[in-house]
Design a protein around this motif. Structure first.
Motif, short mmCIF file in Angstrom:
data_model
loop_
_atom_site.label_atom_id
_atom_site.label_comp_id
_atom_site.label_asym_id
_atom_site.label_seq_id
_atom_site.Cartn_x
_atom_site.Cartn_y
_atom_site.Cartn_z
N VAL A 122 0.82 -1.21 0.00
CA VAL A 122 0.00 0.00 0.00
C VAL A 122 0.85 1.26 0.00
O VAL A 122 0.55 2.23 -0.70
CB VAL A 122 -0.95 0.00 1.22
CG1 VAL A 122 -1.80 1.28 1.26
CG2 VAL A 122 -1.86 -1.23 1.19
N MET A 123 1.95 1.24 0.75
CA MET A 123 2.72 2.47 0.96
C MET A 123 4.07 2.47 0.25
O MET A 123 4.77 3.48 0.27
CB MET A 123 2.92 2.70 2.47
CG MET A 123 1.62 2.75 3.26
SD MET A 123 0.47 4.01 2.69
CE MET A 123 1.37 5.51 3.09
N GLY A 124 4.45 1.37 -0.37
CA GLY A 124 5.69 1.34 -1.14
C GLY A 124 6.96 1.29 -0.32
O GLY A 124 8.04 1.66 -0.80
N VAL A 125 6.88 0.82 0.91
CA VAL A 125 8.09 0.67 1.73
C VAL A 125 8.90 -0.51 1.18
O VAL A 125 8.34 -1.59 0.97
CB VAL A 125 7.73 0.42 3.21
CG1 VAL A 125 9.00 0.28 4.04
CG2 VAL A 125 6.85 1.54 3.75
N PRO A 126 10.20 -0.35 0.95
CA PRO A 126 10.99 -1.45 0.39
C PRO A 126 10.97 -2.69 1.27
O PRO A 126 11.21 -2.60 2.49
CB PRO A 126 12.41 -0.86 0.32
CG PRO A 126 12.21 0.61 0.34
CD PRO A 126 10.99 0.87 1.16
N LYS A 133 6.67 4.13 10.03
CA LYS A 133 6.54 5.58 10.29
C LYS A 133 7.66 6.37 9.64
O LYS A 133 7.45 7.46 9.09
CB LYS A 133 6.53 5.83 11.80
CG LYS A 133 6.23 7.29 12.17
CD LYS A 133 5.96 7.45 13.65
CE LYS A 133 5.53 8.89 13.95
NZ LYS A 133 5.21 9.06 15.39
N THR A 134 8.87 5.80 9.63
CA THR A 134 10.01 6.49 9.02
C THR A 134 9.79 6.71 7.53
O THR A 134 10.08 7.79 7.00
CB THR A 134 11.30 5.66 9.23
OG1 THR A 134 11.55 5.55 10.64
CG2 THR A 134 12.50 6.32 8.56
N TYR A 135 9.26 5.70 6.86
CA TYR A 135 9.10 5.79 5.40
C TYR A 135 7.82 6.51 4.97
O TYR A 135 7.74 7.01 3.85
CB TYR A 135 9.12 4.38 4.79
CG TYR A 135 10.52 3.86 4.53
CD1 TYR A 135 11.14 4.02 3.30
CD2 TYR A 135 11.24 3.23 5.53
CE1 TYR A 135 12.42 3.56 3.06
CE2 TYR A 135 12.53 2.76 5.31
CZ TYR A 135 13.12 2.93 4.06
OH TYR A 135 14.40 2.48 3.85
N THR A 136 6.80 6.55 5.84
CA THR A 136 5.51 7.11 5.42
C THR A 136 5.12 8.39 6.15
O THR A 136 4.13 9.04 5.78
CB THR A 136 4.39 6.07 5.65
OG1 THR A 136 4.25 5.83 7.06
CG2 THR A 136 4.70 4.76 4.93
N ASN A 137 5.89 8.70 7.22
CA ASN A 137 5.57 9.88 8.05
C ASN A 137 4.20 9.77 8.72
O ASN A 137 3.52 10.78 8.95
CB ASN A 137 5.64 11.18 7.22
CG ASN A 137 7.05 11.47 6.76
OD1 ASN A 137 8.00 11.35 7.54
ND2 ASN A 137 7.19 11.85 5.49
N GLU A 138 3.77 8.58 8.99
CA GLU A 138 2.52 8.36 9.72
C GLU A 138 2.62 7.04 10.46
O GLU A 138 3.44 6.17 10.14
CB GLU A 138 1.32 8.31 8.75
CG GLU A 138 1.38 7.18 7.76
CD GLU A 138 0.16 7.13 6.83
OE1 GLU A 138 -0.47 6.05 6.77
OE2 GLU A 138 -0.14 8.14 6.19
N ASP A 139 1.77 6.88 11.48
CA ASP A 139 1.73 5.63 12.21
C ASP A 139 0.98 4.58 11.41
O ASP A 139 0.12 4.92 10.56
CB ASP A 139 1.03 5.82 13.56
CG ASP A 139 1.87 6.65 14.53
OD1 ASP A 139 3.10 6.49 14.52
OD2 ASP A 139 1.27 7.45 15.28
N PHE A 140 1.30 3.32 11.68
CA PHE A 140 0.53 2.25 11.04
C PHE A 140 -0.94 2.42 11.43
O PHE A 140 -1.27 2.55 12.61
CB PHE A 140 1.05 0.88 11.49
CG PHE A 140 0.27 -0.27 10.91
CD1 PHE A 140 0.42 -0.62 9.58
CD2 PHE A 140 -0.63 -0.99 11.69
CE1 PHE A 140 -0.31 -1.67 9.04
CE2 PHE A 140 -1.36 -2.03 11.16
CZ PHE A 140 -1.20 -2.37 9.82
#
Length: 918
Positions: A168-172, A212-219
């Protein structure tokens, strides 16, 4: 306002369009699609349709819902906005799922967790996105731990963060995997299954920080928000790069869209009496009727396919959980009978209860495909027609050509790729010229791969001796490709990575890999791949009883005859073994290229006086007669079409460039000679070379499609074609006297005007009658022509008044219709045309229906209006192409003729064409 707290008014918003179907609403979906099951698959996707269908059948499927492909397409068309009412329909449907399971999304005491998976009409394994364990959050985890223990809960919690973060968020994904690897090392364990609850708790907390580091939001803690965003991600994945590329490669349309399946989670890793697996209703390698698959106890599905743990064969489940095994076996048989095909099923055992998560038609080898089709006919599941339709013509290739051993390929070094022009595997030592290839193969018994920049007719002896052919230039209809297919030689051509140093006897691949003559290479002609070294091969058996039975059914269905192109008795014998009903093309010039005959042919061409030419032709006569005798004996009772000499004469002589270079070298060497005898010998050699050069210069054609060839040669050098006809009929008479049932048909090539045919045919038929009179025996025969010039096609009515049969030479007809040569086309621009969509298909691979096909249609109609019993066939490379065979069927041709190795393929393709017509 969160999604979970949405107002009652918003939840009741409805759309006239129904986008969401519960698994138990398949009847509604089918009614919407006019009763068509294919329509249901288009609407709900293959996975959703089968989940709903299994629910209708009473198979234990975890309840769920499907968001239709229509919703996906509407979402994409609207700029990634859900269509009106869709999400409200999802929320309403979830209430039914909650009721069925006695659980509720977000509930702390009985939480419902779901998966969100893609499901297009056609299976696209691994190409689109999936998120599992949706509905898990901190509060749910805390309560679940009290009932199921912390290890299970933190394991599934970390999975949803990882999958949601990636999909959903594209985190590697590598970032998450690095954390798991580090924790394994810290815990001192080798596998994930050995990690403790504390390990998974640490990983879960670290995953939250990564997210949070990669999306700037909490899960997100809201379960419905998780579900909504996962649904969007699946829709978006339809246009993902890998999905787009897969559809291109598989020929799947880009406008179908994907459905989304939201399904209750069940767990194979929740207890010791839980497990998961994947199994097929029949053996996917052999087709045997036995369950085949793998499972793991106390594991999740991805653990089975990811190789994290060593799996157990499905047969072990019978020992560990006999009741579950018996239930699964019964379901497998039920589904196979229902879908009338081998099924590939995913299952989970959750605390002693069996759930089926998916079923689909199983992927299988060509051998298994054929056996399953035949067995299911004999079991009464499918008809012969369906069995024939199910097996693809290209799958028959696997029964005709050796293949590289699959296990060895996994460890092999791939060094280059090119065009896969002739299937099968070839393994041998590198030889850089035809003479070396022949010497090593015939005299020393070595297996050889002949490597050339490109091949030409005088390389044929080396090609025949070699196991396979590799060229740095050329395309799908290059000389190398055509000859390779004709003789069943695996070939990879147009390998641009290769740089050949024929003087240094080596080739370079890339920057630094050097391979010298005599070193080993392995070719995969089916895939177009070159491997370093000597790989083992597996030889399929064409005498496979299932294949023979299937092809027999195809023969009952097809209306087109299938003949073969064969120039030598051994090819004719092979063609007959493979089911050919005649020889549609014997290229007499190929017989001239044999090493012992070439000097005689060159003498005939170089002769300045009729007496010298007659002497050469008298030498060739018994050789040609012997060739034809062999063909007639091999094809006893079947027709043999023999094409008279076709190519321009300069092809039998050294090349112009080669002679110029030889003369220059000779003159330089002569300057260093001192004795009279040396000088005289050199001058004599120079005179010979100059004679050759003058003759080549006079004969050579810049475009081999044009100029002095075909019927024109026969008119200008009548004694040449008379010799060939005499050889044909002397052979026919001799064989007939010996009891062989001969049916010679003489084909005059490349006519453009009926007067050419009249002139040549009258002279040749007189020769044939003279031979039969001399021999005191009559044989039935036909004289006909090749239609390979547009004018011939357009004037076919008057030509048919002379010719008793037509054979379309579609390679040449394509060249003369398009005004391009094969070589020009393969040099690059035709490929670019296809890439840019200017041409949909390579016209040299499949007949161009609107141009070449239209000319063929005119010729057939006009020809048969003049001669009702006109025999019409095709003998170009297109004769083995399934698309072209369909065109030939629709034009009501009598037969197609192709390489012996493509005869079984053509038999099946002709049956497919007849079935499609019905």
């Amino acid at each position: 306002m969160t999604i979970a707290m949405a107002s009652e008014k918003e939840l009741k918003t409805e759309s006239n369009q129904k986008y969401v179907y519960l698994f138990n609403e398949v009847d509604q979906a089918q009614e919407k699609m006019g009763g068509s099951w294919e329509g249901v698959r288009s609407l709900l996707g293959g996975k959703g349709a089968n989940l709903a269908d299994m629910t209708r059948l009473g198979v234990p499927v975890p309840p769920g819902l499907t968001v239709s492909t229509e919703a996906c397409n509407a979402y994409l068309e609207a700029g990634e906005q859900f269509p009106d009412g869709m999400w409200e329909q999802v929320l309403e449907a979830i209430k039914d799922v909650e009721k069925a399971m006695g659980k509720k999304i977000g509930d702390l005491q009985k939480p419902l967790l779901v998966s969100c998976r893609s499901g297009a009409k056609f299976s696209m394994p691994g190409m689109m996105d999936t998120v599992l364990n949706i509905g898990m959050n901190d509060a749910v985890a805390e309560e679940m731990i009290k009932r199921t223990g912390p290890k299970f809960v933190y394991d599934i919690y970390r999975r949803v963060i990882q999958m949601f973060g990636g999909v959903v968020m594209g985190v590697p994904d590598e970032v998450f995997e690095a954390v798991i690897e580090a924790q394994r090392k810290a815990a001192g364990v080798k596998s994930d299954t050995e990690m403790s609850a504390d390990d998974w708790k640490v990983i879960t907390e670290q995953f939250k920080q990564i997210y949070k580091t990669y999306t700037n939001e909490d899960f997100p803690q809201d379960p419905l928000e998780q579900m909504k965003r996962a649904t969007e991600a699946v829709f978006k994945s339809w246009n993902g790069k890998r999905a787009f590329a897969y559809r291109d490669a598989a020929g799947i349309p880009h406008d179908l869209g994907t459905a989304v399946n939201i399904q209750t989670m069940v767990y194979g890793n929740i207890s010791d009496d839980a497990g998961t697996g994947v199994a097929m209703s029949r053996n996917a390698s052999t087709g045997e009727k036995e369950l085949e698959g793998d499972f793991l106890m106390n594991a999740q599905g991805e653990d089975v396919v990811a190789g994290i743990r060593i799996t157990q064969p499905i047969s072990d489940l019978q020992k560990e959980m006999p009741n579950i095994y018996a239930q699964f076996e019964e379901i497998a048989q039920k589904l196979e009978k229902h879908y009338r095909n081998m099924q590939d099923m995913e299952f989970t055992i959750d605390r002693g209860k069996l759930w089926i998560l998916q079923t689909r038609d199983g992927k299988r080898t060509a051998q298994a495909e054929v056996r399953i089709a035949v067995d299911q006919v004999e079991e009464g599941l499918i008809s012969k027609e369906e069995a024939v339709r199910r097996v693809k013509p290209e799958q028959v290739d696997f029964f005709l050509h050796p293949q590289l051993d699959g296990e060895a390929v996994k460890e092999a070094t791939q060094i280059a790729t090119g065009l896969n022009v002739s299937p099968g595997a070839a393994v041998g030592i590198v030889a850089f010229d035809a003479d070396t290839a022949e010497k090593w193969a015939k005299e020393e018994g070595k297996k050889v791969i002949m490597v050339r920049p490109e091949t030409k007719p005088d390389d044929v002896h080396g090609m025949l001796a070699a196991e396979g052919i590799l060229t740095s230039k050329g395309g799908r209809t290059s000389h190398a490709a055509l000859v390779a297919r004709q003789f069943g030689k695996p070939a990879v051509v147009g390998v641009s990575e290769l740089e050949l140093d024929l003087i240094g006897r080596k080739m370079t691949v890339g920057e630094d890999l050097e391979i010298y003559e005599g070193e080993w290479l392995s070719l995969d002609g089916t895939q177009g791949i070159v491997y370093l070294g000597q790989l083992p091969t597996v030889v399929p058996d064409f005498k496979n009883p299932y294949l023979l039975k299937l092809l027999g059914w195809a023969d009952e269905i097809r209306e087109l005859g299938v003949w073969a192109n064969a120039d030598y008795p051994r090819d004719a014998e092979r063609a007959r073994e493979y089911g050919a009903q005649g020889i549609g093309l014997c290229r007499t010039e190929h017989m001239f290229f044999e090493a012992e005959r070439m000097p005689i042919v060159q003498k005939m061409i170089m002769s300045k006086h009729a007496v010298d030419r007659k002497e050469a032709l008298d030498q060739l006569l018994p050789l040609q007669r012997g060739d034809f005798e062999g063909l007639f004996r091999a094809m006893d009772g079947l027709p043999v079409i023999i094409r008279l000499i076709d190519p321009p004469l300069h092809e039998f002589l050294p090349s112009f460039e080669e002679l110029v270079q030889d003369l220059a070298d000779l003159k330089v060497r002569t300057q260093h000679y001192h004795t009279l005898s040396e000088i005289d010998a050199a001058l004599a050699e120079i005179r010979v070379k100059q004679d050759y050069l003058e003759r080549v210069e006079a004969l050579r054609e810049m475009n081999p499609m044009l100029g002095t060839r075909g019927v024109r040669l026969g008119i200008l050098i009548p004694e040449l074609t008379k010799m060939q006809v005499r050889a044909i009929f002397e052979a026919a008479c001799k064989c007939s006297k010996e009891g062989v049932d001969v049916h010679p048909e003489v084909m005059i090539p490349l006519i453009s005007h009926v007067n050419e045919l009249k002139t040549q045919q009258a002279a040749l038929e007189a020769e044939a009658k003279a031979v039969m009179e001399e021999q005191g025996i009559e044989v039935t025969y036909k004289f006909g022509t090749m239609i390979e010039i547009p004018r011939a096609a357009l004037t076919a009515g008057e030509i048919a008044e002379v010719a008793q049969f037509f054979s379309f030479g579609t390679n040449d007809l394509t060249q003369t219709t398009f005004g391009i040569s094969r070589d020009d086309a393969e040099s690059g621009f035709l490929m670019e045309y296809q890439q840019k969509g200017i041409l949909a298909d390579n016209p040299f691979a499949s007949i161009d229906p609107n141009g070449v096909g239209r000319l063929m249609e005119i010729a057939v109609a006009d020809g048969r209006s003049a001669r009702k019993d006109l025999e019409v066939g095709i003998c170009g490379e297109h004769g083995g192409d399934p698309k072209s065979i369909a065109i030939c069927h629709n034009l009501n041709l009598n037969y197609v003729s192709c390489s012996p190795f493509r005869v079984p393929i053509a038999r099946l393709a002709a049956a497919h064409a007849a079935l499609a017509d019905k």
